[in-house]
Write a protein that holds these residues in place. Structure first.
Motif, PDB file in Angstrom:
ATOM      1  N   LEU A  93       0.814  -1.211   0.000  1.00 47.84           N
ATOM      2  CA  LEU A  93       0.000   0.000   0.000  1.00 47.84           C
ATOM      3  C   LEU A  93       0.852   1.267   0.000  1.00 47.84           C
ATOM      4  CD1 LEU A  93      -2.938   1.022   0.104  1.00 47.84           C
ATOM      5  CD2 LEU A  93      -2.762   0.988   2.600  1.00 47.84           C
ATOM      6  N   ARG A  94       1.665   1.433   1.025  1.00 46.58           N
ATOM      7  CA  ARG A  94       2.486   2.645   1.143  1.00 46.58           C
ATOM      8  C   ARG A  94       3.598   2.696   0.089  1.00 46.58           C
ATOM      9  NH1 ARG A  94       2.554   6.098   5.497  1.00 46.58           N
ATOM     10  NH2 ARG A  94       1.406   4.521   6.705  1.00 46.58           N
ATOM     11  N   PRO A  95       4.333   1.585  -0.151  1.00 44.33           N
ATOM     12  CA  PRO A  95       5.390   1.652  -1.171  1.00 44.33           C
ATOM     13  C   PRO A  95       4.883   2.054  -2.553  1.00 44.33           C
ATOM     14  CG  PRO A  95       5.670  -0.304   0.173  1.00 44.33           C
ATOM     15  CD  PRO A  95       4.353   0.291   0.560  1.00 44.33           C
ATOM     16  N   HIS A 120      -5.985   3.600  -6.405  1.00 51.42           N
ATOM     17  CA  HIS A 120      -7.262   4.289  -6.192  1.00 51.42           C
ATOM     18  C   HIS A 120      -7.076   5.446  -5.211  1.00 51.42           C
ATOM     19  CE1 HIS A 120     -11.887   3.519  -6.193  1.00 51.42           C
ATOM     20  NE2 HIS A 120     -11.609   4.813  -6.114  1.00 51.42           N
ATOM     21  N   ILE A 121      -6.288   5.216  -4.189  1.00 50.79           N
ATOM     22  CA  ILE A 121      -6.060   6.265  -3.192  1.00 50.79           C
ATOM     23  C   ILE A 121      -5.329   7.456  -3.813  1.00 50.79           C
ATOM     24  CG2 ILE A 121      -4.778   6.787  -1.077  1.00 50.79           C
ATOM     25  CD1 ILE A 121      -5.510   3.941  -0.127  1.00 50.79           C
ATOM     26  N   ALA A 122      -4.352   7.206  -4.684  1.00 49.78           N
ATOM     27  CA  ALA A 122      -3.655   8.295  -5.372  1.00 49.78           C
ATOM     28  C   ALA A 122      -4.617   9.075  -6.267  1.00 49.78           C
ATOM     29  CB  ALA A 122      -2.497   7.742  -6.188  1.00 49.78           C
ATOM     30  N   PHE A 185      -4.364   4.228   6.799  1.00 50.12           N
ATOM     31  CA  PHE A 185      -3.566   4.971   5.818  1.00 50.12           C
ATOM     32  C   PHE A 185      -4.393   6.089   5.188  1.00 50.12           C
ATOM     33  CE2 PHE A 185      -1.668   5.220   1.436  1.00 50.12           C
ATOM     34  CZ  PHE A 185      -0.493   5.845   1.825  1.00 50.12           C
ATOM     35  N   ARG A 186      -5.632   5.804   4.872  1.00 47.24           N
ATOM     36  CA  ARG A 186      -6.507   6.830   4.298  1.00 47.24           C
ATOM     37  C   ARG A 186      -6.675   8.004   5.256  1.00 47.24           C
ATOM     38  NH1 ARG A 186      -9.632   5.683  -0.018  1.00 47.24           N
ATOM     39  NH2 ARG A 186     -11.277   7.082   0.734  1.00 47.24           N
ATOM     40  N   GLY A 190      -6.101  12.233   5.010  1.00 40.84           N
ATOM     41  CA  GLY A 190      -7.294  13.059   5.096  1.00 40.84           C
ATOM     42  C   GLY A 190      -8.465  12.536   4.285  1.00 40.84           C
ATOM     43  N   LEU A 191      -8.450  11.239   3.980  1.00 41.41           N
ATOM     44  CA  LEU A 191      -9.526  10.627   3.202  1.00 41.41           C
ATOM     45  C   LEU A 191     -10.493   9.899   4.124  1.00 41.41           C
ATOM     46  CD1 LEU A 191      -7.419   9.102   0.275  1.00 41.41           C
ATOM     47  CD2 LEU A 191      -8.800  11.189   0.200  1.00 41.41           C
ATOM     48  N   PRO A 192     -11.769   9.848   3.779  1.00 43.22           N
ATOM     49  CA  PRO A 192     -12.751   9.165   4.629  1.00 43.22           C
ATOM     50  C   PRO A 192     -12.561   7.650   4.608  1.00 43.22           C
ATOM     51  CG  PRO A 192     -13.772   9.833   2.572  1.00 43.22           C
ATOM     52  CD  PRO A 192     -12.402  10.450   2.583  1.00 43.22           C
ATOM     53  N   ALA A 193     -13.055   7.018   5.649  1.00 41.24           N
ATOM     54  CA  ALA A 193     -12.973   5.559   5.745  1.00 41.24           C
ATOM     55  C   ALA A 193     -13.875   4.910   4.707  1.00 41.24           C
ATOM     56  CB  ALA A 193     -13.371   5.102   7.140  1.00 41.24           C
TER      57      ALA A 193
END
Length: 420
Positions: A93-95, A120-122, A185-186, A190-193
């Motif tokens: 996830l983080r890498p 998706h997070i990016a 991580f989200r 600052g992203l919602p759960a």
């Protein structure tokens, strides 16, 4: 967009060689169109990516891959998914997020395995254009025609409301708890759960590519509306040829049975022992494919041949039946060759793939617990002596068009990127 409409295209992926080879095909095609494809994968794939003439960024450590495939639970119906979450989704996830952030979202698009949530997070946090790709249909849920997620499958008579309840229960009590660290991580960003990750969120809201044909998995009314199916993507870039030893064996008698347990299967000794015994019962010649010689008995009968590797696109057209694990890349080659298939599905997408080839009338399946010599021989005899099934195999072979699927997929990716 940069001047000239060239795109940087990141292809992050997880899994075995079968998950990487299609991206080499797409990458080469997009490169020839003037774009800059970059494969992001485990370091063990660096040599094959560079050999294909593509750029490569390592994701994680080689040991991550070996830790996962060395664990026999990877092929367990439920514990296999837990390992994918641990070694793939969470560990990467983080890498992967940090890799993506090295690129400008203005001229970079992400074409990502749905399991790599950082893509998706990016997209959510920085506006990257991103599409998900599915090499197989098992991750695209449907209450109308649910994919087979385990052995045994939900009964065919299961009503849609009960399928939905099954998904909700599975998400609440099994999947979402495993994925709880994703929300940690989200929150940092600052992203919602998120809840029910696999209900909708796993697919890109912009473009969801199915790299399989509609006759293999007909689109359903409750699939994401942005899903586009293109077809099976070929799994080899370099020109490979049958070994002389295998050629000689094939030419010496009737078309052989072909057995393989897949490149990521390290616990296949019993599979190959049963394969030999089933072949003896049928008095059939057979080829055993495995990258690991230790999986194969040291002394083989004269009618059994071992090969470390052979190109399936050449071997299967010369065989009488293909007995394997149900990986989608191998399945696609078997469909193209028009050869009967017997699948021993273990976990992940394999049960669904097995159910689909059986429904098409081109093969059958046998669960691991029943993969015994007598059972395998009986199943194979039924396939080999079924003229209608043989004709089905020939008909569907004419439906496989690797070149068109590659061209259509690259067209969609190109149009998607150039709409920035």
């Amino acid at each position: 967009m940069r001047e000239g409409n060239e795109l940087k295209i990141l292809f992050p992926t997880l899994g075995s060689y079968g998950d990487v080879y299609p991206l080499l095909t797409l990458g080469r095609n997009l490169q020839q169109r003037g774009h800059e494809p970059i494969i992001v994968a485990n370091p063990i794939y660096q040599s094959i990516v560079l050999k294909a003439g593509l750029d490569f960024i390592p994701l994680g450590q080689a040991q991550d891959y070996y830790d996962e495939i060395n664990d026999p639970n990877i092929w367990h119906p439920t514990r296999g998914f837990q390992l994918v979450v641990e070694y793939g989704i969470l560990r990467m996830l983080r890498p992967l997020y940090e890799i993506i952030r090295q690129f400008d979202p203005v001229d970079t698009i992400i074409v990502s395995s749905a399991f790599l949530f950082a893509s998706h997070i990016a997209h959510e946090s920085h506006g990257y254009r991103f599409c998900t790709f599915h090499l197989q249909p098992s991750l695209i849920r449907s209450a109308v025609a649910p994919p087979v997620l385990s052995n045994p499958a939900l009964p065919a008579w299961t009503p849609a409301w009960l399928v939905k309840a099954y998904y909700q229960s599975m998400d609440r009590f099994f999947i979402d708890p495993l994925l709880a660290p994703v929300n940690v991580f989200r929150k940092e960003l600052g992203l919602p759960a998120i809840t029910r990750f696999f209900a909708h969120w796993i697919h890109s809201p912009q473009l969801n590519l199915g790299l399989f044909p509609d006759w293999f998995a007909p689109p359903q009314t409750d699939w994401p509306t942005n899903t586009r199916l293109t077809g099976f993507i070929p799994h080899k870039i370099e020109e490979s040829h049958l070994s002389e030893a295998s050629k000689q064996f094939i030419q010496a008698g009737e078309p052989p049975l072909v057995f393989t347990a897949g490149t990521a299967m390290l616990h296949a000794n019993q599979f190959f022992e049963n394969a030999i015994l089933a072949s003896q019962i049928l008095n059939r010649r057979a080829i055993l494919l495995s990258r690991l010689r230790g999986q194969i008995p040291l002394h083989l009968p004269e009618n059994i041949h071992y090969a470390e590797f052979e190109p399936l696109n050449q071997l299967l057209s010369l065989s009488s039946a293909f007995i394997y694990h149900g990986g989608i890349g191998s399945l696609a080659q078997a469909m193209a060759a028009g050869v009967p298939q017997l699948i021993m599905p273990m976990s992940l997408d394999q049960p669904d793939n097995a159910a689909r080839i059986k429904k098409l009338g081109v093969g059958d399946s046998i669960i691991p617990g029943k993969f015994k010599p007598k059972n395998v021989a009986e199943k194979l005899a039924a396939l080999l002596n079924n003229p209608r099934l043989q004709e089905n195999c020939r008909q569907f072979a004419r439906c496989v068009d690797f070149e068109k699927a590659t061209r259509d997929t690259c067209n969609l990716i190109e149009r998607f990127g150039q709409s920035i």
